[in-house]
Design an enzyme around this catalytic site. Structure first.
Site, PDB file in Angstrom:
ATOM      1  N   LYS A 199      -2.534 -24.139  -7.278  1.00  9.55           N
ATOM      2  CA  LYS A 199      -1.665 -24.452  -6.140  1.00  9.55           C
ATOM      3  C   LYS A 199      -2.069 -23.580  -4.946  1.00  9.55           C
ATOM      4  CE  LYS A 199       1.814 -23.028  -4.154  1.00  9.55           C
ATOM      5  NZ  LYS A 199       1.428 -23.418  -2.790  1.00  9.55           N
ATOM      6  N   GLU A 275      -2.555 -10.169  -7.852  1.00 11.16           N
ATOM      7  CA  GLU A 275      -3.286  -9.543  -6.727  1.00 11.16           C
ATOM      8  C   GLU A 275      -2.341  -9.597  -5.539  1.00 11.16           C
ATOM      9  OE1 GLU A 275      -6.122  -8.068  -6.797  1.00 11.16           O
ATOM     10  OE2 GLU A 275      -6.900  -8.704  -8.736  1.00 11.16           O
ATOM     11  N   CYS A 309      -5.561  -8.441   2.610  1.00 10.67           N
ATOM     12  CA  CYS A 309      -4.835  -7.443   1.802  1.00 10.67           C
ATOM     13  C   CYS A 309      -5.567  -6.112   1.861  1.00 10.67           C
ATOM     14  CB  CYS A 309      -4.726  -7.924   0.369  1.00 10.67           C
ATOM     15  SG  CYS A 309      -6.335  -8.398  -0.301  1.00 10.67           S
ATOM     16  N   GLU A 406       2.721  -4.355   5.674  1.00 12.81           N
ATOM     17  CA  GLU A 406       1.436  -4.958   6.034  1.00 12.81           C
ATOM     18  C   GLU A 406       1.534  -5.538   7.442  1.00 12.81           C
ATOM     19  OE1 GLU A 406       0.945  -7.778   2.675  1.00 12.81           O
ATOM     20  OE2 GLU A 406      -1.099  -7.034   2.656  1.00 12.81           O
TER      21      GLU A 406
END
Ligand code: NAP
Length: 502
Positions: A199, A275, A309, A406
């Site tokens: 997905k 992850e 990331c 982030e």
């Protein structure tokens, strides 16, 4: 109007695409891949895909329902036993063919990725090569699945240890590396003999659907890889996770969603690989080669417009060199060309969507409100598209939101430090632990600091750590497990031990 401009105008299409762009989008299947067939979503529902450089719709793709998801998982379950019986060589050859096809189609696939995600074409081409390399790497790993044979310590018995595919897998990928985050999971799954339901993120379904075509053309058997695009990710995936019919979930995305999925996986004790998000410190000591450190910061910060990331999220620079470093970095970033990723010379594309840009603007306002100074950039331009200029901030205090969240955009926050212990403590003061970067010309210091940093990966005098042959992954809230390297395939293998009486 010149002849060239007229020609371009004539080939402009509804979504603001040129003729060639439209052709590349048209080539891609927009339906679900289930059991080796391309099928519409139940009820024919679709959702739209935007070009982040213009905000215009470039395509509509199938919007799967939970029943479509179920059909995809059924197909994966049905294909599992036969696929597990294929030989390592057969699976290795499939992966090699898929690698070759990705590289043959590199230009079209890169353009497609730029159109739906925004990154400059050169970076998109780089990602296709990086993505293809996962297939080549794991074609080799398929041949090296090992086992063991051992005498029991007291004798009288033997231990036979063998590895088997985990079983059908659910693979969920993010939008920031639409192709590579797919091949980094599909590659080892295929190598190990696992079937899957994939997905992709709703912003970037086209790259994954194009990958589905590559896999079909490479000869991947029907039902081995199924692709489900949808807007209601939770509604479609949760029942599949909770069904227990899949035996593993491999997820790349935010820590917030990863935690929700871990809870769902607990229900049927699914194997998981996670992850997740990062908050990478980038540390520059005063003995570093400053030009090298600036070049490293450019890579660690600006790759993918900062939407990675692994992006340098907190840049700690020694007091003695912070001013010089700030000037050099600002000068280098100010020269970068911002624009639509398809245009010649563009080095910085738009952010992926309005929400992504809004977050960057809010974090910047928070930091300047707490005393940070803008050295370059800082203002979102007017006009269409989710552009934001490369920005350098100095004097960012530890309590600023961007020191803890982030940024996922082209903003480089600089913070001074004066001692090794102080900077290690600051770098580790985060629940994340994906990657850290250290720049120093003192090898002992470099290794000492690398060992003390709480992260799964460290870039020592380099601003990029990603490599299909290396074990990629984080600790703490950045994740569980590793992708790539020789260990990446283990995530898709179960160990079976057979005790033998002698
Ligand atoms: P996200 O919002 O967590 O979404 C990631 C994927 O999960 C998408 O396919 C999304 O689908 C799906 N999803 C969202 N909610 C879900 C749910 N309840 N159940 C099942 N699936 C769900 O992250 P993102 O914004 O796409 O990606 C950025 C994040 O990924 C950042 O935090 C970044 O650090 C992280 N990332 C980590 C790595 C790594 O290797 N550690 C690599 C790349 C990115 P929809 O799009 O349909 O919502």
């Amino acid at each position: 109007m010149s002849t060239d401009t007229q020609a371009t105008a004539q080939t402009q299409t509804q979504g603001g695409l040129s003729g060639r762009e439209q052709q590349v989008v048209d080539q891609v299947e927009k339906r679900l891949l289930v059991g080796g067939r391309w099928v519409d979503a139940e009820g024919g529902a679709t959702f739209e895909v935007d070009d982040p450089a213009t905000g215009q719709v470039i395509a509509s793709v199938a919007d799967a329902t939970p029943a479509d998801g179920r059909r995809a998982l059924d197909a994966a379950v049905a294909a599992q036993a036969d696929f597990a019986r294929t030989t390592p060589r057969e699976r290795a050859d499939l992966l090699l063919r898929a690698h070759e096809l990705l590289m043959e189609r590199q230009d079209d696939l890169a353009l497609l990725m730029t159109l739906e995600m925004g990154k400059p074409l050169a970076e998109a081409k780089g990602e296709i090569a990086y993505a293809a390399e996962f297939f080549r790497h794991f074609s080799g790993e398929a041949l090296r699945i090992d086992g063991g044979y051992q005498t029991a310590p007291a004798g009288g018995a033997r231990f036979l240890v063998t590895k088997q595919p985990v079983g059908p897998c659910l693979l969920i990928t993010p939008w920031n590396f639409p192709m590579a985050m797919g091949t980094r999971k599909i590659g080892p799954a295929l190598a190990a003999g696992c079937t899957s339901v994939v997905k992709p993120a709703h912003q970037t379904p086209l790259s994954m659907l194009a990958l589905g075509q590559v896999l079909q053309d490479a000869g991947v058997p029907d039902g081995v890889v199924n692709i489900v695009t949808c807007r209601d990710a939770g509604g479609v995936m949760e029942p599949l996770i909770r069904s227990g019919d899949a035996r593993k979930l491999s997820f790349t995305g935010s820590t917030k969603v990863g935690k929700v999925l871990l809870e769902q996986c607990a229900d049927k004790v699914l194997r998981t690989s996670m992850e997740l998000g990062g908050n990478a410190p980038f540390i520059v000591f005063d003995d570093a080669d400053l030009d090298e450190a600036v070049a490293g910061a450019m890579q660690a910060k600006m790759r993918n417009m900062g939407e990675a990331c692994t992006a340098a999220n907190r840049i700690y620079v020694h007091d003695n060199v912070i001013q010089q470093f700030g000037e050099k970095l600002s000068a280098a970033l100010a020269q970068l060309e911002v624009g639509r990723g398809t245009d010649d010379g563009v080095q910085v594309g738009p952010l992926v969507d309005e929400a992504g840009r809004r977050k960057v603007i809010d974090l910047l306002a928070d930091a300047t409100g707490r005393g940070a100074t803008v050295l370059t950039g800082g203002e979102a331009p007017d006009g269409p598209g989710w552009f934001f200029p490369p920005t350098v901030l100095t004097g960012v205090p530890g309590e600023a939101r961007m020191a803890h969240e982030e940024i996922f955009g082209p903003v480089a926050p600089l913070t001074p430090f004066s001692s090794e212990d102080e900077v290690i403590a600051a770098a580790n003061d985060t629940p994340y632990g994906l990657v850290a970067y250290v720049f120093t010309n003192d090898l002992r210091r470099g290794l000492r600091v690398a060992e003390a940093l709480e992260s799964g990966m460290v870039g020592l005098n380099q601003g990029v750590v990603s490599n299909p042959a290396a074990p990629f992954g984080g600790i703490k809230e950045s994740g569980l497990g590793r992708e790539g390297g020789s260990v990446g395939i283990e995530e898709f293998l179960e160990i079976k031990y057979v005790g033998i009486a002698m």
